[in-house]
Design an enzyme around this catalytic site. Structure first.
Site, PDB file in Angstrom:
ATOM      1  N   PHE A 123      34.628  30.852  52.748  1.00 36.63           N
ATOM      2  CA  PHE A 123      34.018  32.183  52.775  1.00 36.63           C
ATOM      3  C   PHE A 123      32.601  32.084  52.227  1.00 36.63           C
ATOM      4  O   PHE A 123      32.406  31.593  51.111  1.00 36.63           O
ATOM      5  CB  PHE A 123      34.870  33.108  51.894  1.00 36.63           C
ATOM      6  N   SER A 132      26.390  38.884  42.675  1.00 41.00           N
ATOM      7  CA  SER A 132      26.939  40.236  42.540  1.00 41.00           C
ATOM      8  C   SER A 132      26.161  41.215  43.415  1.00 41.00           C
ATOM      9  O   SER A 132      26.714  42.191  43.924  1.00 41.00           O
ATOM     10  CB  SER A 132      26.844  40.690  41.075  1.00 41.00           C
ATOM     11  N   TRP A 156      27.610  28.120  46.215  1.00 41.10           N
ATOM     12  CA  TRP A 156      28.849  28.243  45.428  1.00 41.10           C
ATOM     13  C   TRP A 156      30.027  28.529  46.345  1.00 41.10           C
ATOM     14  O   TRP A 156      30.827  29.427  46.081  1.00 41.10           O
ATOM     15  CB  TRP A 156      28.740  29.319  44.338  1.00 41.10           C
ATOM     16  N   ASP A 239      39.021  42.327  47.856  1.00 37.98           N
ATOM     17  CA  ASP A 239      40.301  42.933  47.438  1.00 37.98           C
ATOM     18  C   ASP A 239      41.428  41.900  47.547  1.00 37.98           C
ATOM     19  O   ASP A 239      42.382  41.928  46.766  1.00 37.98           O
ATOM     20  CB  ASP A 239      40.663  44.125  48.327  1.00 37.98           C
ATOM     21  N   GLN A 278      52.312  31.392  10.669  1.00 37.52           N
ATOM     22  CA  GLN A 278      52.117  32.706  11.286  1.00 37.52           C
ATOM     23  C   GLN A 278      50.874  32.790  12.161  1.00 37.52           C
ATOM     24  O   GLN A 278      50.865  33.471  13.182  1.00 37.52           O
ATOM     25  CB  GLN A 278      52.065  33.792  10.212  1.00 37.52           C
ATOM     26  N   GLN A 335      42.945  25.624  20.229  1.00 38.03           N
ATOM     27  CA  GLN A 335      43.024  25.801  18.769  1.00 38.03           C
ATOM     28  C   GLN A 335      44.408  25.390  18.246  1.00 38.03           C
ATOM     29  O   GLN A 335      44.519  24.748  17.216  1.00 38.03           O
ATOM     30  CB  GLN A 335      42.726  27.275  18.429  1.00 38.03           C
ATOM     31  N   GLU A 362      34.094  36.219  42.307  1.00 34.16           N
ATOM     32  CA  GLU A 362      34.855  37.352  42.855  1.00 34.16           C
ATOM     33  C   GLU A 362      34.753  38.586  41.952  1.00 34.16           C
ATOM     34  O   GLU A 362      35.735  39.238  41.631  1.00 34.16           O
ATOM     35  CB  GLU A 362      36.313  36.957  43.117  1.00 34.16           C
ATOM     36  N   SER A 365      33.379  39.705  35.198  1.00 36.93           N
ATOM     37  CA  SER A 365      34.112  40.674  34.363  1.00 36.93           C
ATOM     38  C   SER A 365      33.282  41.941  34.174  1.00 36.93           C
ATOM     39  O   SER A 365      33.828  43.051  34.114  1.00 36.93           O
ATOM     40  CB  SER A 365      34.431  40.063  32.999  1.00 36.93           C
TER      41      SER A 365
END
Lengths: 401, 258
Positions: A123, A132, A156, A239, A278, A335, A362, A365
């Protein structure tokens, strides 16, 4: 509301898991180090039918639903993100667009060999200067008689050097959005050059590259949709691509969780296995939380696709949440592993490197945050499309046609 | 040519087995098709593809054994049959063999194929016991099937044994048990998965097999986990491989191992 997977879905999941555990996981680290895509990946995924999982049998696929696609992506990325990327571009961004927007003739000519895995597909939307900002696309297509002549650069592009078909979005008129048109491009045409990009942070066992088009002649029949529909087609592709990314990132979180649990049981410090501390437990608890939430989000989006409901908003949310959470999970998994996690003796450093790509491509964020806020504030709503992704109709999907 | 392949549903090999009040438990671990039986299914399918024929998968067990059968269907078997009867809650190998022998007879097969053993009880007895009861040749630990002649009713196999390969011929009908050397079993195919998920699996009872409930001769009066053994490790260090090897030999001699 039934949260159980069907027997069929469980069997699909188990089958792909068995494939990755036997054939991919034992060797993937070496290909990641070499920064090469293992040559067996595409032929094997084709042979097993994975490349056509949710395409109707009449178009060469396996006739499963969109949930099966999500489950497959989760399993693939639990092994390595690069395998899921194959599904994102070949299936989500390309083959599903042909299913949605293609004419019957285009489906027969291009979708059938793709679904059978005889041809791999990619694609081409992003350009060196337009990511973007899709309206910033500079590559052009000019109508000359019964042909279009394509010129431009796409950057890309996953599988650029491995695929035979590409779906490219180019400019046919000046209007930023309405001037874009989608084309099916066979990559062996004269004037097409492709290359790989090396030195990437992650996705090193995958193929990411570029496509250059210089006076490439294609028949007018290769145009997908109408002139000026390219932006809408590209958004509908996202989508579907984002759905595969969301499901895959969910698998990556699961891989981080499983690796962390295993290590937390096996490693001792201060005469106790570290799982008993913990602060290690807290990291694992967050991984459980994000895995379960990410899974529900992508399964909802897949369910909506099955029903034929518009899912731009839900898919965006699933993609945003899962990819951010996978990056956090991978970082925390390192970690948990301490210094060993920092070396490629363990898989978690690869998980972190691979997770970073998906919070960028895609829809970054940040783009997804804008979308979600836009929906909530009422600034954004989805207009109907001329061609919607067909809802899953088992009888139609499974019939030989 | 009709081929039967017998499969068993067993706890996943990753399950943590424990003994609780004389009963073996595996917690929440999933049940799966016995991994050795996947090799048996593979062998049955390879034979059917090469020589023609139909493959029926059969399993003795409860309702959950249908999952193992569906796995076999998804791999490519033509039909699946569950053998289940409340009169046989937990048969030993001998009772199992009697039931499977009756099933093989009812189906009228030329070959009945087993995995070399089941990973739960690990006895490896069922295939040869079934062969004995039927009076058929028992060709165990099969690594390759080199010849099958339906007219002459003969089969030639290579057995994978510690010393190497042993070539054995037998008459049909015969019982085979398949080992790992046969080659990796195929995955279920997507089309097979669809077929399996829609399949209605018939159940055969003892009455349908025409046999009484077989006598169970082996019971497990007591099961316990072996007590943990005290072991200790010793890391031998040195400047060269020769020095380390020399120290190791000294230790082995001192321990009386050599």
């Amino acid at each position: 509301m039934d949260f159980h997977l069907s027997e069929e879905h469980r069997m699909v999941q188990n089958m792909v898991r068995e494939f990755t555990q036997k054939e991919v996981i034992p060797v993937i680290k070496e290909w990641d180090r070499r920064q090469e895509m293992a040559p067996f990946i595409l032929p094997r995924m084709a042979e097993l039918g994975i490349l056509g999982i949710n395409i109707p049998v009449r178009y060469g696929g396996q006739g499963f639903d969109y949930l099966a696609l999500g489950l497959v992506c989760e399993e693939l990325e639990a092994a390595d993100s690069t395998l899921r990327v194959v599904m994102s571009v070949h299936m989500g961004l390309n083959s599903m667009a042909l299913l949605q927007w293609g004419t019957e003739e285009q489906k027969k000519k291009f979708l059938v060999p793709q679904a059978k895995g005889e041809k791999a597909a990619c694609f081409g939307l992003t350009e060196p200067g337009a990511g973007s900002d899709v309206a910033g696309i500079k590559g052009t297509a000019k109508r000359v008689g019964d042909e279009y002549v394509l010129n431009g650069e796409k950057m890309w592009i996953s599988l650029a050097t491995k695929a035979q078909h590409a779906l490219v979005v180019l400019r046919t008129a000046e209007d930023p959005h309405e001037g874009l048109t989608a084309f099916i491009l066979e990559l062996d045409r004269k004037g097409v050059k492709t290359g790989d990009i090396h030195g990437k942070l992650g996705m090193r066992a995958g193929s990411t590259g570029w496509i250059s088009m210089t006076d490439v002649h294609i028949p007018a029949g290769n145009r997908l949709g109408e002139e000026g529909e390219g932006f809408k087609i590209a958004m509908s592709c996202l989508d579907n691509g984002r759905y595969t990314v969301a499901a895959g990132a969910t698998g990556l979180i699961r891989a981080c969780l499983e690796a962390s649990v295993k290590y937390a049981h096996g490693r001792t410090a201060f005469n106790r296995e570290i799982g008993q501390f913990q602060l290690v437990q807290q990291k694992i608890a967050y991984m459980v939380q994000s895995y379960e939430a990410a899974r529900l989000l992508y399964l909802r989006a897949g369910w909506m696709k099955n029903q034929g409901e518009r899912n731009t908003r839900e898919t965006s949310l699933a993609k945003w949440f899962a990819t951010d959470a996978s990056f956090d999970a991978a970082s925390e998994a390192i970690q948990v592993h301490g210094a060993y996690g920092f070396s490629d003796e363990y898989d978690v450093e690869r998980y972190l490197r691979n997770s970073k790509g998906a919070v960028i491509y895609e829809g970054t964020s940040e783009i997804h945050q804008l979308m979600q806020a836009g929906y909530a504030l009422g600034y954004r709503e989805d207009a109907d499309l001329r061609c919607e992704l067909p809802s899953y109709d088992a009888e139609f999907w499974q019939a030989a046609g | 040519m009709k081929i039967a392949v017998f499969v068993k549903q067993v706890p996943d090999s990753a399950a943590k087995m424990a003994v609780d009040n004389g009963t073996v438990t595996w917690g929440e671990a999933p049940l799966v098709i016995n991994p050795w039986d996947e090799y048996a299914v593979e062998a049955a399918l390879v034979l059917a593809e090469k020589y023609g024929g139909e493959v029926s998968a059969l399993s003795l067990g409860g309702e959950s054994a249908k999952e193992a059968l569906k796995h076999a269907l998804a791999m490519g078997c033509g039909e699946a049959i569950l053998i289940s009867d409340p009169a046989i809650p937990s048969p030993d190998a001998g009772a199992t063999a009697r039931i499977l022998a009756a099933a093989a007879t009812k189906l009228g097969v030329y070959l009945a194929i087993f995995g070399k053993q089941a990973i739960d009880a690990d006895t490896g007895l069922t295939a040869p016991m079934t062969a004995r009861l039927l009076g058929w040749p028992s060709l165990t630990l099969v690594a390759a099937i080199t010849q099958l002649d339906a007219v002459a009713k003969s089969i030639r196999v290579e057995r994978g044994i510690e010393e190497g390969r042993q070539v054995v011929e037998g008459k049909l009908p015969a019982i085979l048990s398949i080992g790992k050397d046969f080659g990796e079993p195929r995955y279920p195919s997507f089309m097979g998965i669809r077929k399996a998920s829609k399949a209605e699996i018939p159940t055969w009872s003892l009455a349908e097999l025409g046999i009484p409930a077989p006598e169970i001769k082996v019971s497990w009066p007591e099961i316990f986990s072996p007590p943990p053994r005290e072991v200790s490790g010793d890391l031998i260090t040195g400047d060269s491989a020769e020095e380390i090897a020399s120290k190791l030999v000294d230790k082995l001699l001192a321990a009386g191992v050599l």
